[in-house]
Design an enzyme around this catalytic site. Structure first.
Site, PDB file in Angstrom:
ATOM      1  N   GLY A  10      -4.868  14.702  -1.847  1.00 30.55           N
ATOM      2  CA  GLY A  10      -3.786  14.235  -1.002  1.00 30.55           C
ATOM      3  C   GLY A  10      -2.422  14.394  -1.650  1.00 30.55           C
ATOM      4  N   PHE A  11      -1.432  13.826  -1.015  1.00 32.44           N
ATOM      5  CA  PHE A  11      -0.039  13.944  -1.434  1.00 32.44           C
ATOM      6  C   PHE A  11       0.167  13.386  -2.847  1.00 32.44           C
ATOM      7  CE2 PHE A  11       4.385  11.906  -0.436  1.00 32.44           C
ATOM      8  CZ  PHE A  11       5.023  12.802  -1.276  1.00 32.44           C
ATOM      9  N   TYR A 152      -3.192  -1.293   8.662  1.00 31.11           N
ATOM     10  CA  TYR A 152      -3.041  -0.595   7.379  1.00 31.11           C
ATOM     11  C   TYR A 152      -2.564  -1.538   6.274  1.00 31.11           C
ATOM     12  CZ  TYR A 152      -0.945   2.242   3.716  1.00 31.11           C
ATOM     13  OH  TYR A 152      -0.573   2.756   2.487  1.00 31.11           O
ATOM     14  N   LYS A 156      -4.647  -3.124   2.907  1.00 34.49           N
ATOM     15  CA  LYS A 156      -4.169  -2.985   1.531  1.00 34.49           C
ATOM     16  C   LYS A 156      -4.006  -4.353   0.859  1.00 34.49           C
ATOM     17  CE  LYS A 156      -3.618   1.414   0.532  1.00 34.49           C
ATOM     18  NZ  LYS A 156      -4.219   2.038  -0.654  1.00 34.49           N
TER      19      LYS A 156
END
Length: 318
Positions: A10-11, A152, A156
């Site tokens: 991923g990024f 989201y 987290k």
């Protein structure tokens, strides 16, 4: 040291893996190539690291507890860099259940594999969106952060609490890093900088909430990676630390910078603020300075110029 990096295709994960390899560490990267966005972009990210003899890639899912256990038993890791997750606030509003499965249960699987093997130094990526709207700015790590606005950030925050219990019960040295609005080369195509840059260049309209007067604490990818490396090198019993630029920028100003870089004026559609979005994100960053000697270096004008150059070089922007 030998480091397990989740989300390595991923990024942020791919940029961290590259930085670790460049300084001589051994990296085992882990990613499931989730189709949330085009997997070809993940292949692009991995091109920078696959050639390195110190890099091993494992394709797998954080929900596969048995696979994680076998990898950790085999490799004897000294550090765990957990970046893999289901990301994106707005996508989580439409698809909430997978966030509990990946971000909460997946993290518990990973921490359980770690505590039953070498008990590596653990650094976990979280998000500044856990602070919601009820936390005064700048956001302090000691704030309760108990009213997340979407699945989201809720997932987290739950991940953070799981991590504390593992640190407390099993002695896993753990640092939680709350990222703020990360952007830069190799960024995700669903994120605002990519969406806005490409739409402005194509003459397509972009949507700005609250007349463009929302503020975001844009943090450049290289600064995030430096902060992550610093946390890996300074193990903590358990700490939560903000990694942000500490200088929020109004969305209108952000768009104006992109207009100059792209050479086009934006066509703007105004819309009310969604229930999932805070008006402002603003990281208090003194703790990162105190614990790790870290502070951001890249201002948004420089960071966006680098990002637009990367988009052009890779033909995402004409």
């Amino acid at each position: 040291m030998k480091v397990f990096v989740s989300g390595a295709a991923g990024f942020v994960g791919s940029r961290l893996a590259l930085a670790l390899l460049r300084r001589g560490d051994e990296v085992v990267g882990f990613d499931n190539f989730d189709p949330y966005y085009n997997p070809e972009l993940k292949n692009l990210h991995l091109r920078d690291v696959l050639h390195d003899a110190n890099f091993t890639f494992v394709r797998g899912d954080l929900r596969d507890a048995d696979l994680l256990k076998s990898v950790f038993e085999r490799e004897n890791f000294e550090a765990l860099a957990h970046i893999g997750a289901m990301a994106a606030v707005r996508y989580s509003v439409q698809n909430p259940l997978v966030y509990g499965q990946v971000n909460v249960q997946g993290t518990a699987n990973l921490l359980d594999a770690a505590r039953n093997t070498s008990k590596p130094t653990c650094v976990l990526a979280s998000t500044g969106s856990v602070y919601g709207r009820d936390t005064p700015v700048p956001f302090d790590e000691d704030a309760p952060a108990v009213m997340p606005l979407a699945p989201y950030p809720a997932s987290k925050r739950a991940m953070e609490l799981f991590a504390y219990s593992f640190a407390h019960l099993y002695g896993l040295p753990t640092t939680i890093l709350r990222f703020f609005n990360v952007y830069g080369p190799h960024g995700r195509p669903d994120m605002m900088p990519w969406q806005w840059a490409t739409k402005i260049a194509a003459g397509e309209p972009i949507t700005l909430f609250n007349g463009g007067h929302m503020k975001r604490d844009w943090t450049y990818i290289d600064d995030i990676v430096r902060g992550f490396l610093a946390a890996l090198d300074a193990p903590q019993r358990f700490e939560i630390v903000n990694l942000g630029c500490g200088r929020p920028v109004e969305n209108l100003q952000f768009v104006q910078i992109l207009e100059e870089l792209v050479g086009q004026s934006a066509k703007i559609i105004e819309a009310p603020v969604p229930d999932s979005e805070p008006i402002e994100t603003f990281a208090k960053i003194e703790k990162a300075k105190r614990l790790f000697g870290w502070e951001p270096r890249v201002e948004v004008e420089e960071g966006l110029a680098n990002f637009v150059d990367w988009l052009r070089e890779n033909e995402f922007l004409k």
